[in-house]
Scaffold this active site. Structure first.
Site, PDB file in Angstrom:
ATOM      1  N   CYS A  55       0.836  -1.217   0.000  1.00 50.95           N
ATOM      2  CA  CYS A  55       0.000   0.000   0.000  1.00 50.95           C
ATOM      3  C   CYS A  55       0.863   1.256   0.000  1.00 50.95           C
ATOM      4  CB  CYS A  55      -0.927   0.022   1.221  1.00 50.95           C
ATOM      5  SG  CYS A  55      -2.008  -1.404   1.299  1.00 50.95           S
ATOM      6  N   ARG A 138      -7.938  -4.499  -3.075  1.00 56.55           N
ATOM      7  CA  ARG A 138      -7.518  -3.314  -3.844  1.00 56.55           C
ATOM      8  C   ARG A 138      -8.517  -3.103  -4.983  1.00 56.55           C
ATOM      9  NH1 ARG A 138      -2.452  -2.618  -1.679  1.00 56.55           N
ATOM     10  NH2 ARG A 138      -1.606  -4.563  -0.864  1.00 56.55           N
TER      11      ARG A 138
HETATM   12  C1  BEZ Z   1       0.576  -4.618   1.874  1.00 53.67           C
HETATM   13  O1  BEZ Z   1       1.769  -4.851   1.884  1.00 53.67           O
HETATM   14  O2  BEZ Z   1       0.121  -3.540   1.495  1.00 53.67           O
HETATM   15  C2  BEZ Z   1      -0.375  -5.671   2.347  1.00 53.67           C
HETATM   16  C3  BEZ Z   1      -0.084  -6.983   2.064  1.00 53.67           C
HETATM   17  C4  BEZ Z   1      -0.942  -7.967   2.507  1.00 53.67           C
HETATM   18  C5  BEZ Z   1      -2.068  -7.630   3.232  1.00 53.67           C
HETATM   19  C6  BEZ Z   1      -2.372  -6.311   3.464  1.00 53.67           C
HETATM   20  C7  BEZ Z   1      -1.522  -5.317   3.018  1.00 53.67           C
END
Ligand code: BEZ
Length: 242
Positions: A55, A138
């Site tokens: 993110c 997402r």
């Molecule tokens: C992330 O790195 O943004 C992420 C990865 C897995 C679950 C939630 C967020």
């Protein structure tokens, strides 16, 4: 299991639907969605959680590209099921501490919605329990100036989005509206576009015989024409209007 039942009760918005409305608190004050964006395009997108690496890479990229979207009459609005103070702390950390792929001091100026009750995320089908019961996937919703959902893209938690592709989708939607055409596979501005079915501009026979010099037909149902990049850019300057 209860979560699954709850989600099943709320129909997921689809392409062509009016964007579900809501009021929410964001890092830029309150918003009244989508009404306050009437007359502009808006991309509503969700991310799973603040202070997570994928993110963070996405927010730095999207914030760096924001002016490109604004230049195409499109606002950006983010959302996660985190609270406002988490959002503020995360965005401050991004600005003050993170240097990534040549991006630094990145200020996220677009609003980021707090949605701790998951009310908005559920309305938009962003909670997909097979992927996560507690985080939004997402999701990306492209909403046009009349408040209609025009494209939806979902990515799983583990895959960061391609923001050049999101821009390509926005440009393609606006170009399709402005010129009444469709876009072939892998279309980029400047490439040939697909013309509407025969009848709307000449008969199939006329087209196949090459009467219109601008139109190239591969068969009676598959015709393209040139649409120079400058014409695409003109449409973007008008925000996709005809
Ligand atoms: C992330 O790195 O943004 C992420 C990865 C897995 C679950 C939630 C967020």
């Amino acid at each position: 299991m209860e979560q699954v039942t709850q989600n099943q009760a709320i129909p997921m918005p689809r392409i062509g639907d009016r964007a579900p409305s809501f009021k929410a608190v964001t890092t830029q004050g309150e918003i009244n969605f989508p009404d306050q964006y009437a007359g502009s395009w808006v991309i509503l997108f969700s991310h799973p959680a603040d202070f997570t690496p994928v993110c963070t890479s996405e927010f730095m990229t999207f914030a760096t590209m924001e002016q490109k979207f604004v230049g195409a009459n499109c606002n950006l609005v983010g959302l996660s099921v985190d609270g406002l103070y988490s959002h503020i702390a995360w965005l401050r950390t991004i600005k003050e501490k993170i240097e990534y792929k040549g991006m630094k001091n990145v200020e996220v100026k677009f609003p980021l919605i707090e949605d701790i009750t998951m009310e908005v995320a559920r309305k938009y089908g962003m909670i997909q329990p097979g992927e996560s019961q507690t985080k939004a996937v997402r999701a990306v919703f492209f909403i046009d100036p009349k408040g209609i959902i025009r494209a939806i893209i979902y990515y799983p938690l583990s895959l960061g989005r391609n923001f050049e592709e999101l821009y390509r989708v926005l440009v393609a939607l606006q170009t399709a509206d402005a010129y009444g055409v469709a876009m072939p596979a892998d279309w980029q501005p400047g490439d040939d576009v697909i013309v509407p079915p025969a009848g709307s501009c000449g008969t199939a026979k006329e087209r196949m015989e090459g009467k219109d010099q601008d139109i190239k037909c591969y068969d009676w149902f598959f015709c393209t024409k040139k649409l120079p990049k400058e014409k695409v850019e003109e449409a973007l300057k008008r925000g996709g209007r005809k």
